[in-house]
Design a protein around this motif. Structure first.
Motif, PDB file in Angstrom:
ATOM      1  N   GLU A  16      -5.010   1.292   5.530  1.00 24.76           N
ATOM      2  CA  GLU A  16      -6.438   1.425   5.180  1.00 24.76           C
ATOM      3  C   GLU A  16      -6.599   1.736   3.695  1.00 24.76           C
ATOM      4  O   GLU A  16      -7.437   1.139   3.009  1.00 24.76           O
ATOM      5  CB  GLU A  16      -7.070   2.531   6.021  1.00 24.76           C
ATOM      6  CG  GLU A  16      -8.515   2.794   5.662  1.00 24.76           C
ATOM      7  CD  GLU A  16      -9.081   3.990   6.416  1.00 24.76           C
ATOM      8  OE1 GLU A  16     -10.033   4.594   5.896  1.00 24.76           O
ATOM      9  OE2 GLU A  16      -8.586   4.314   7.505  1.00 24.76           O
ATOM     10  N   LYS A  17      -5.812   2.664   3.191  1.00 25.32           N
ATOM     11  CA  LYS A  17      -5.892   3.021   1.771  1.00 25.32           C
ATOM     12  C   LYS A  17      -5.503   1.836   0.891  1.00 25.32           C
ATOM     13  O   LYS A  17      -6.119   1.590  -0.143  1.00 25.32           O
ATOM     14  CB  LYS A  17      -4.995   4.221   1.462  1.00 25.32           C
ATOM     15  CG  LYS A  17      -5.424   5.505   2.135  1.00 25.32           C
ATOM     16  CD  LYS A  17      -6.754   5.978   1.612  1.00 25.32           C
ATOM     17  CE  LYS A  17      -7.079   7.350   2.170  1.00 25.32           C
ATOM     18  NZ  LYS A  17      -8.409   7.805   1.762  1.00 25.32           N
ATOM     19  N   LEU A  18      -4.497   1.085   1.314  1.00 22.03           N
ATOM     20  CA  LEU A  18      -4.049  -0.077   0.547  1.00 22.03           C
ATOM     21  C   LEU A  18      -5.134  -1.149   0.481  1.00 22.03           C
ATOM     22  O   LEU A  18      -5.396  -1.708  -0.585  1.00 22.03           O
ATOM     23  CB  LEU A  18      -2.770  -0.650   1.152  1.00 22.03           C
ATOM     24  CG  LEU A  18      -2.174  -1.873   0.466  1.00 22.03           C
ATOM     25  CD1 LEU A  18      -1.918  -1.619  -1.003  1.00 22.03           C
ATOM     26  CD2 LEU A  18      -0.899  -2.277   1.175  1.00 22.03           C
ATOM     27  N   ARG A  19      -5.782  -1.424   1.592  1.00 21.42           N
ATOM     28  CA  ARG A  19      -6.864  -2.438   1.604  1.00 21.42           C
ATOM     29  C   ARG A  19      -8.001  -2.067   0.673  1.00 21.42           C
ATOM     30  O   ARG A  19      -8.602  -2.927   0.035  1.00 21.42           O
ATOM     31  CB  ARG A  19      -7.400  -2.619   3.024  1.00 21.42           C
ATOM     32  CG  ARG A  19      -6.574  -3.534   3.885  1.00 21.42           C
ATOM     33  CD  ARG A  19      -7.278  -3.882   5.177  1.00 21.42           C
ATOM     34  NE  ARG A  19      -7.507  -2.730   6.037  1.00 21.42           N
ATOM     35  CZ  ARG A  19      -6.619  -2.218   6.895  1.00 21.42           C
ATOM     36  NH1 ARG A  19      -5.419  -2.758   6.994  1.00 21.42           N
ATOM     37  NH2 ARG A  19      -6.916  -1.185   7.647  1.00 21.42           N
ATOM     38  N   ARG A  27      -2.137   1.141  -6.602  1.00 17.00           N
ATOM     39  CA  ARG A  27      -1.838   0.069  -5.641  1.00 17.00           C
ATOM     40  C   ARG A  27      -0.334  -0.193  -5.440  1.00 17.00           C
ATOM     41  O   ARG A  27       0.121  -0.289  -4.304  1.00 17.00           O
ATOM     42  CB  ARG A  27      -2.571  -1.198  -6.060  1.00 17.00           C
ATOM     43  CG  ARG A  27      -2.664  -2.217  -4.980  1.00 17.00           C
ATOM     44  CD  ARG A  27      -3.772  -3.224  -5.270  1.00 17.00           C
ATOM     45  NE  ARG A  27      -3.618  -4.346  -4.383  1.00 17.00           N
ATOM     46  CZ  ARG A  27      -3.870  -4.322  -3.081  1.00 17.00           C
ATOM     47  NH1 ARG A  27      -4.308  -3.229  -2.521  1.00 17.00           N
ATOM     48  NH2 ARG A  27      -3.680  -5.385  -2.331  1.00 17.00           N
ATOM     49  N   PRO A  28       0.484  -0.267  -6.506  1.00 18.10           N
ATOM     50  CA  PRO A  28       1.919  -0.476  -6.295  1.00 18.10           C
ATOM     51  C   PRO A  28       2.577   0.637  -5.484  1.00 18.10           C
ATOM     52  O   PRO A  28       3.488   0.396  -4.700  1.00 18.10           O
ATOM     53  CB  PRO A  28       2.498  -0.525  -7.710  1.00 18.10           C
ATOM     54  CG  PRO A  28       1.347  -0.915  -8.570  1.00 18.10           C
ATOM     55  CD  PRO A  28       0.133  -0.316  -7.923  1.00 18.10           C
ATOM     56  N   PHE A  32       4.516  -0.034  -1.951  1.00 15.04           N
ATOM     57  CA  PHE A  32       5.873   0.465  -1.732  1.00 15.04           C
ATOM     58  C   PHE A  32       5.948   1.306  -0.460  1.00 15.04           C
ATOM     59  O   PHE A  32       6.792   1.073   0.409  1.00 15.04           O
ATOM     60  CB  PHE A  32       6.302   1.284  -2.956  1.00 15.04           C
ATOM     61  CG  PHE A  32       7.554   2.074  -2.770  1.00 15.04           C
ATOM     62  CD1 PHE A  32       8.790   1.449  -2.787  1.00 15.04           C
ATOM     63  CD2 PHE A  32       7.504   3.440  -2.582  1.00 15.04           C
ATOM     64  CE1 PHE A  32       9.955   2.183  -2.615  1.00 15.04           C
ATOM     65  CE2 PHE A  32       8.661   4.179  -2.410  1.00 15.04           C
ATOM     66  CZ  PHE A  32       9.891   3.551  -2.431  1.00 15.04           C
ATOM     67  N   LEU A  33       5.074   2.288  -0.350  1.00 21.84           N
ATOM     68  CA  LEU A  33       5.087   3.188   0.807  1.00 21.84           C
ATOM     69  C   LEU A  33       4.793   2.442   2.102  1.00 21.84           C
ATOM     70  O   LEU A  33       5.450   2.660   3.123  1.00 21.84           O
ATOM     71  CB  LEU A  33       4.060   4.313   0.599  1.00 21.84           C
ATOM     72  CG  LEU A  33       4.361   5.285  -0.544  1.00 21.84           C
ATOM     73  CD1 LEU A  33       3.135   6.118  -0.863  1.00 21.84           C
ATOM     74  CD2 LEU A  33       5.549   6.159  -0.196  1.00 21.84           C
ATOM     75  N   CYS A  50       9.168  -3.847  -5.721  1.00 17.57           N
ATOM     76  CA  CYS A  50       8.156  -3.206  -6.566  1.00 17.57           C
ATOM     77  C   CYS A  50       8.659  -2.912  -7.977  1.00 17.57           C
ATOM     78  O   CYS A  50       7.906  -2.398  -8.801  1.00 17.57           O
ATOM     79  CB  CYS A  50       7.676  -1.924  -5.899  1.00 17.57           C
ATOM     80  SG  CYS A  50       6.765  -2.233  -4.371  1.00 17.57           S
ATOM     81  N   GLY A  51       9.923  -3.223  -8.251  1.00 14.98           N
ATOM     82  CA  GLY A  51      10.471  -2.992  -9.582  1.00 14.98           C
ATOM     83  C   GLY A  51      10.624  -1.522  -9.927  1.00 14.98           C
ATOM     84  O   GLY A  51      10.439  -1.129 -11.080  1.00 14.98           O
ATOM     85  N   LEU A  52      10.980  -0.706  -8.934  1.00 15.81           N
ATOM     86  CA  LEU A  52      11.091   0.739  -9.133  1.00 15.81           C
ATOM     87  C   LEU A  52      12.531   1.174  -9.287  1.00 15.81           C
ATOM     88  O   LEU A  52      13.430   0.601  -8.681  1.00 15.81           O
ATOM     89  CB  LEU A  52      10.560   1.492  -7.904  1.00 15.81           C
ATOM     90  CG  LEU A  52       9.139   1.279  -7.482  1.00 15.81           C
ATOM     91  CD1 LEU A  52       8.856   2.101  -6.236  1.00 15.81           C
ATOM     92  CD2 LEU A  52       8.201   1.676  -8.578  1.00 15.81           C
ATOM     93  N   SER A  53      12.713   2.236 -10.042  1.00  6.87           N
ATOM     94  CA  SER A  53      14.010   2.894 -10.034  1.00  6.87           C
ATOM     95  C   SER A  53      14.095   3.712  -8.749  1.00  6.87           C
ATOM     96  O   SER A  53      13.074   4.028  -8.128  1.00  6.87           O
ATOM     97  CB  SER A  53      14.144   3.826 -11.250  1.00  6.87           C
ATOM     98  OG  SER A  53      13.259   4.928 -11.106  1.00  6.87           O
TER      99      SER A  53
END
Length: 72
Positions: A16-19, A27-28, A32-33, A50-53
């Motif tokens: 819901e939060k992502l939408r 947003r990224p 990811f989560l 997501c291009g995260l370390s």
């Protein structure tokens, strides 16, 4: 700490939060989560997508678990 298994809490809230999210900084994090929590994507794969370390991903998970959406 490296090697720790970190689970994501309040997973039902993520889609819901992502939408609804329009902030390009938040947003990224939600992508990811949500990928890990609700789509069974591994930590390593979600980080790569997501291009995260590794350390950034763990920080995002811990913040979500401690503060929820408001911790973003």
């Amino acid at each position: 700490m490296k090697g720790d298994i970190v689970s994501i809490q309040n997973t039902e809230e993520l889609p819901e939060k992502l939408r609804a999210e329009t902030d390009g900084r938040i947003r990224p994090r939600l992508i990811f989560l949500n990928a890990m929590a609700n789509h069974g994507i591994s930590y390593e794969k979600a980080s790569d997508i997501c291009g995260l370390s590794m350390s950034t991903g763990y920080v995002w998970i811990r913040k979500w678990n401690a503060e929820g959406y408001d911790g973003g």
